[in-house]
Design a protein around this motif. Structure first.
Motif, PDB file in Angstrom:
ATOM      1  N   MET A   1      35.580  -7.910 -18.893  1.00  0.00           N
ATOM      2  CA  MET A   1      34.596  -8.972 -19.033  1.00  0.00           C
ATOM      3  C   MET A   1      33.802  -9.103 -17.734  1.00  0.00           C
ATOM      4  O   MET A   1      34.369  -9.066 -16.643  1.00  0.00           O
ATOM      5  N   LYS A   2      32.500  -9.264 -17.877  1.00  0.00           N
ATOM      6  CA  LYS A   2      31.634  -9.444 -16.726  1.00  0.00           C
ATOM      7  C   LYS A   2      31.833 -10.837 -16.138  1.00  0.00           C
ATOM      8  O   LYS A   2      31.933 -11.822 -16.869  1.00  0.00           O
ATOM      9  N   LYS A   3      31.916 -10.903 -14.829  1.00  0.00           N
ATOM     10  CA  LYS A   3      32.101 -12.187 -14.150  1.00  0.00           C
ATOM     11  C   LYS A   3      30.749 -12.807 -13.830  1.00  0.00           C
ATOM     12  O   LYS A   3      29.738 -12.119 -13.734  1.00  0.00           O
ATOM     13  N   GLY A   4      30.762 -14.123 -13.640  1.00  0.00           N
ATOM     14  CA  GLY A   4      29.545 -14.835 -13.289  1.00  0.00           C
ATOM     15  C   GLY A   4      29.177 -14.635 -11.833  1.00  0.00           C
ATOM     16  O   GLY A   4      29.953 -14.103 -11.033  1.00  0.00           O
ATOM     17  N   LYS A   5      27.991 -15.072 -11.496  1.00  0.00           N
ATOM     18  CA  LYS A   5      27.487 -14.987 -10.123  1.00  0.00           C
ATOM     19  C   LYS A   5      27.601 -16.361  -9.470  1.00  0.00           C
ATOM     20  O   LYS A   5      27.329 -17.387 -10.099  1.00  0.00           O
ATOM     21  N   TYR A  56      36.289 -36.016   4.093  1.00  0.00           N
ATOM     22  CA  TYR A  56      36.403 -36.047   2.628  1.00  0.00           C
ATOM     23  C   TYR A  56      35.919 -34.748   1.986  1.00  0.00           C
ATOM     24  O   TYR A  56      36.473 -34.305   0.974  1.00  0.00           O
ATOM     25  N   SER A  57      34.930 -34.127   2.580  1.00  0.00           N
ATOM     26  CA  SER A  57      34.462 -32.838   2.065  1.00  0.00           C
ATOM     27  C   SER A  57      35.580 -31.801   2.160  1.00  0.00           C
ATOM     28  O   SER A  57      35.806 -31.023   1.226  1.00  0.00           O
ATOM     29  N   ASN A  58      36.286 -31.788   3.275  1.00  0.00           N
ATOM     30  CA  ASN A  58      37.391 -30.837   3.445  1.00  0.00           C
ATOM     31  C   ASN A  58      38.539 -31.101   2.472  1.00  0.00           C
ATOM     32  O   ASN A  58      39.223 -30.174   2.050  1.00  0.00           O
ATOM     33  N   GLN A  59      38.748 -32.362   2.101  1.00  0.00           N
ATOM     34  CA  GLN A  59      39.784 -32.688   1.120  1.00  0.00           C
ATOM     35  C   GLN A  59      39.399 -32.186  -0.276  1.00  0.00           C
ATOM     36  O   GLN A  59      40.257 -31.821  -1.074  1.00  0.00           O
ATOM     37  N   LEU A  60      38.121 -32.163  -0.542  1.00  0.00           N
ATOM     38  CA  LEU A  60      37.605 -31.762  -1.849  1.00  0.00           C
ATOM     39  C   LEU A  60      37.582 -30.243  -2.045  1.00  0.00           C
ATOM     40  O   LEU A  60      37.790 -29.745  -3.154  1.00  0.00           O
ATOM     41  N   LYS A  61      37.354 -29.507  -0.994  1.00  0.00           N
ATOM     42  CA  LYS A  61      37.078 -28.068  -1.089  1.00  0.00           C
ATOM     43  C   LYS A  61      38.150 -27.217  -1.775  1.00  0.00           C
ATOM     44  O   LYS A  61      37.801 -26.340  -2.567  1.00  0.00           O
ATOM     45  N   PRO A  62      39.431 -27.417  -1.540  1.00  0.00           N
ATOM     46  CA  PRO A  62      40.408 -26.541  -2.208  1.00  0.00           C
ATOM     47  C   PRO A  62      40.332 -26.602  -3.741  1.00  0.00           C
ATOM     48  O   PRO A  62      40.392 -25.568  -4.413  1.00  0.00           O
ATOM     49  N   GLN A  63      40.175 -27.795  -4.286  1.00  0.00           N
ATOM     50  CA  GLN A  63      40.103 -27.919  -5.746  1.00  0.00           C
ATOM     51  C   GLN A  63      38.778 -27.410  -6.293  1.00  0.00           C
ATOM     52  O   GLN A  63      38.735 -26.801  -7.367  1.00  0.00           O
ATOM     53  N   ILE A  64      37.690 -27.645  -5.567  1.00  0.00           N
ATOM     54  CA  ILE A  64      36.379 -27.157  -6.001  1.00  0.00           C
ATOM     55  C   ILE A  64      36.371 -25.628  -5.990  1.00  0.00           C
ATOM     56  O   ILE A  64      35.820 -24.994  -6.887  1.00  0.00           O
ATOM     57  N   LYS A  65      36.997 -25.041  -4.992  1.00  0.00           N
ATOM     58  CA  LYS A  65      37.087 -23.582  -4.926  1.00  0.00           C
ATOM     59  C   LYS A  65      37.789 -23.039  -6.171  1.00  0.00           C
ATOM     60  O   LYS A  65      37.296 -22.099  -6.809  1.00  0.00           O
ATOM     61  N   LYS A  66      38.929 -23.631  -6.529  1.00  0.00           N
ATOM     62  CA  LYS A  66      39.669 -23.187  -7.719  1.00  0.00           C
ATOM     63  C   LYS A  66      38.827 -23.356  -8.980  1.00  0.00           C
ATOM     64  O   LYS A  66      38.826 -22.490  -9.858  1.00  0.00           O
ATOM     65  N   LEU A  67      38.130 -24.484  -9.078  1.00  0.00           N
ATOM     66  CA  LEU A  67      37.286 -24.743 -10.239  1.00  0.00           C
ATOM     67  C   LEU A  67      36.172 -23.699 -10.333  1.00  0.00           C
ATOM     68  O   LEU A  67      35.960 -23.099 -11.402  1.00  0.00           O
ATOM     69  N   ALA A  68      35.469 -23.460  -9.237  1.00  0.00           N
ATOM     70  CA  ALA A  68      34.378 -22.482  -9.238  1.00  0.00           C
ATOM     71  C   ALA A  68      34.896 -21.096  -9.629  1.00  0.00           C
ATOM     72  O   ALA A  68      34.293 -20.404 -10.456  1.00  0.00           O
ATOM     73  N   GLN A  69      36.013 -20.700  -9.059  1.00  0.00           N
ATOM     74  CA  GLN A  69      36.572 -19.384  -9.378  1.00  0.00           C
ATOM     75  C   GLN A  69      36.978 -19.276 -10.837  1.00  0.00           C
ATOM     76  O   GLN A  69      36.748 -18.251 -11.481  1.00  0.00           O
ATOM     77  N   ILE A  71      35.658 -20.785 -13.341  1.00  0.00           N
ATOM     78  CA  ILE A  71      34.432 -20.675 -14.136  1.00  0.00           C
ATOM     79  C   ILE A  71      33.838 -19.274 -13.996  1.00  0.00           C
ATOM     80  O   ILE A  71      33.443 -18.648 -14.988  1.00  0.00           O
ATOM     81  N   LEU A  72      33.782 -18.760 -12.772  1.00  0.00           N
ATOM     82  CA  LEU A  72      33.208 -17.431 -12.529  1.00  0.00           C
ATOM     83  C   LEU A  72      33.917 -16.341 -13.327  1.00  0.00           C
ATOM     84  O   LEU A  72      33.266 -15.447 -13.869  1.00  0.00           O
ATOM     85  N   VAL A  73      35.237 -16.398 -13.418  1.00  0.00           N
ATOM     86  CA  VAL A  73      35.967 -15.338 -14.119  1.00  0.00           C
ATOM     87  C   VAL A  73      35.749 -15.380 -15.635  1.00  0.00           C
ATOM     88  O   VAL A  73      36.025 -14.401 -16.320  1.00  0.00           O
ATOM     89  N   THR A  74      35.203 -16.497 -16.147  1.00  0.00           N
ATOM     90  CA  THR A  74      34.876 -16.552 -17.574  1.00  0.00           C
ATOM     91  C   THR A  74      33.552 -15.864 -17.882  1.00  0.00           C
ATOM     92  O   THR A  74      33.216 -15.665 -19.038  1.00  0.00           O
ATOM     93  N   GLY A  75      32.787 -15.547 -16.829  1.00  0.00           N
ATOM     94  CA  GLY A  75      31.488 -14.910 -17.025  1.00  0.00           C
ATOM     95  C   GLY A  75      30.313 -15.843 -16.817  1.00  0.00           C
ATOM     96  O   GLY A  75      29.159 -15.410 -16.844  1.00  0.00           O
ATOM     97  N   GLU A  99      37.437 -13.391  -3.520  1.00  0.00           N
ATOM     98  CA  GLU A  99      38.763 -13.482  -4.139  1.00  0.00           C
ATOM     99  C   GLU A  99      38.750 -13.215  -5.645  1.00  0.00           C
ATOM    100  O   GLU A  99      39.772 -12.832  -6.205  1.00  0.00           O
ATOM    101  N   VAL A 100      37.595 -13.413  -6.276  1.00  0.00           N
ATOM    102  CA  VAL A 100      37.504 -13.105  -7.710  1.00  0.00           C
ATOM    103  C   VAL A 100      36.604 -11.890  -7.958  1.00  0.00           C
ATOM    104  O   VAL A 100      36.288 -11.573  -9.100  1.00  0.00           O
ATOM    105  N   ASP A 101      36.219 -11.220  -6.866  1.00  0.00           N
ATOM    106  CA  ASP A 101      35.451  -9.980  -6.937  1.00  0.00           C
ATOM    107  C   ASP A 101      34.213 -10.108  -7.823  1.00  0.00           C
ATOM    108  O   ASP A 101      34.061  -9.432  -8.836  1.00  0.00           O
ATOM    109  N   THR A 102      33.318 -11.020  -7.407  1.00  0.00           N
ATOM    110  CA  THR A 102      32.081 -11.205  -8.163  1.00  0.00           C
ATOM    111  C   THR A 102      30.883 -11.225  -7.220  1.00  0.00           C
ATOM    112  O   THR A 102      31.040 -11.210  -5.998  1.00  0.00           O
ATOM    113  N   SER A 103      29.702 -11.262  -7.786  1.00  0.00           N
ATOM    114  CA  SER A 103      28.470 -11.237  -7.000  1.00  0.00           C
ATOM    115  C   SER A 103      28.084 -12.648  -6.559  1.00  0.00           C
ATOM    116  O   SER A 103      28.642 -13.645  -7.020  1.00  0.00           O
ATOM    117  N   HIS A 104      27.105 -12.687  -5.666  1.00  0.00           N
ATOM    118  CA  HIS A 104      26.665 -13.967  -5.121  1.00  0.00           C
ATOM    119  C   HIS A 104      25.201 -13.897  -4.733  1.00  0.00           C
ATOM    120  O   HIS A 104      24.620 -12.803  -4.650  1.00  0.00           O
TER     121      HIS A 104
END
Length: 167
Positions: A1-5, A56-69, A71-75, A99-104
């Protein structure tokens, strides 16, 4: 499956990162993640200084990273309206896509201080609640940490020049 950008933004406060992020997300039928919305929702009335924002931004980043990744792996493409204004902030984005080997695409909105300050003034007129934090003093404080992306960082960069700017 193609990953998202992964698409993310660099630009001084007031350069138009949020406006461009919304436009890019809408045009690309992408998922838009907006840091200001997450921070306001999770930490209401707790951010009144640069130090608060960083905490507060630093507290948010770990979960946002997981969320973004996830979503990206779904395409699906992910547009992140989170600043990539320093080398360390851009390094965080690099971990997301590597970490999810996708484009940017790093979109650099290159705007003069004058253009940014004029935009901040307009924003405060239309959003009076921002007048407490979006000040010329805050712009100066934040801008001293801004580092323009360089080719040796090896990002796929799209540069948008706004207003009067350096050549």
């Amino acid at each position: 499956m193609k990953k998202g950008k992964l698409i993310f933004f660099c630009g001084k406060m007031g350069a138009g990162k949020s406006t461009e992020a919304s436009k890019v997300a809408q045009e690309g039928n992408s998922v838009l993640l907006v840091e200001d919305e997450w921070l306001a929702s999770l930490y209401p009335n707790k951010i009144s200084s640069l130090e608060d924002y960083i905490k507060y931004s630093n507290q948010l980043k770990p979960q946002i990273k997981k969320l973004a990744q996830s979503i990206l792996v779904t395409g699906a493409n992910v547009v992140m309206d989170f600043p990539a204004n320093t080398i360390s902030q851009r390094s965080w984005f690099r971990t997301i896509f590597l970490e999810v080997d996708t484009s940017h695409n790093l979109i650099f909105i290159d705007a003069s201080d004058e253009t940014c300050l004029a935009q901040i003034e307009k924003r405060c007129q239309s959003h009076p609640e921002r007048a407490l934090t979006d000040t010329p003093e805050m712009f100066e404080q934040i801008t001293k940490y801004f580092v323009e992306p360089s080719p040796d960082e090896l990002f796929d960069i799209t540069r948008i020049v706004k207003g009067e700017n350096k050549p």
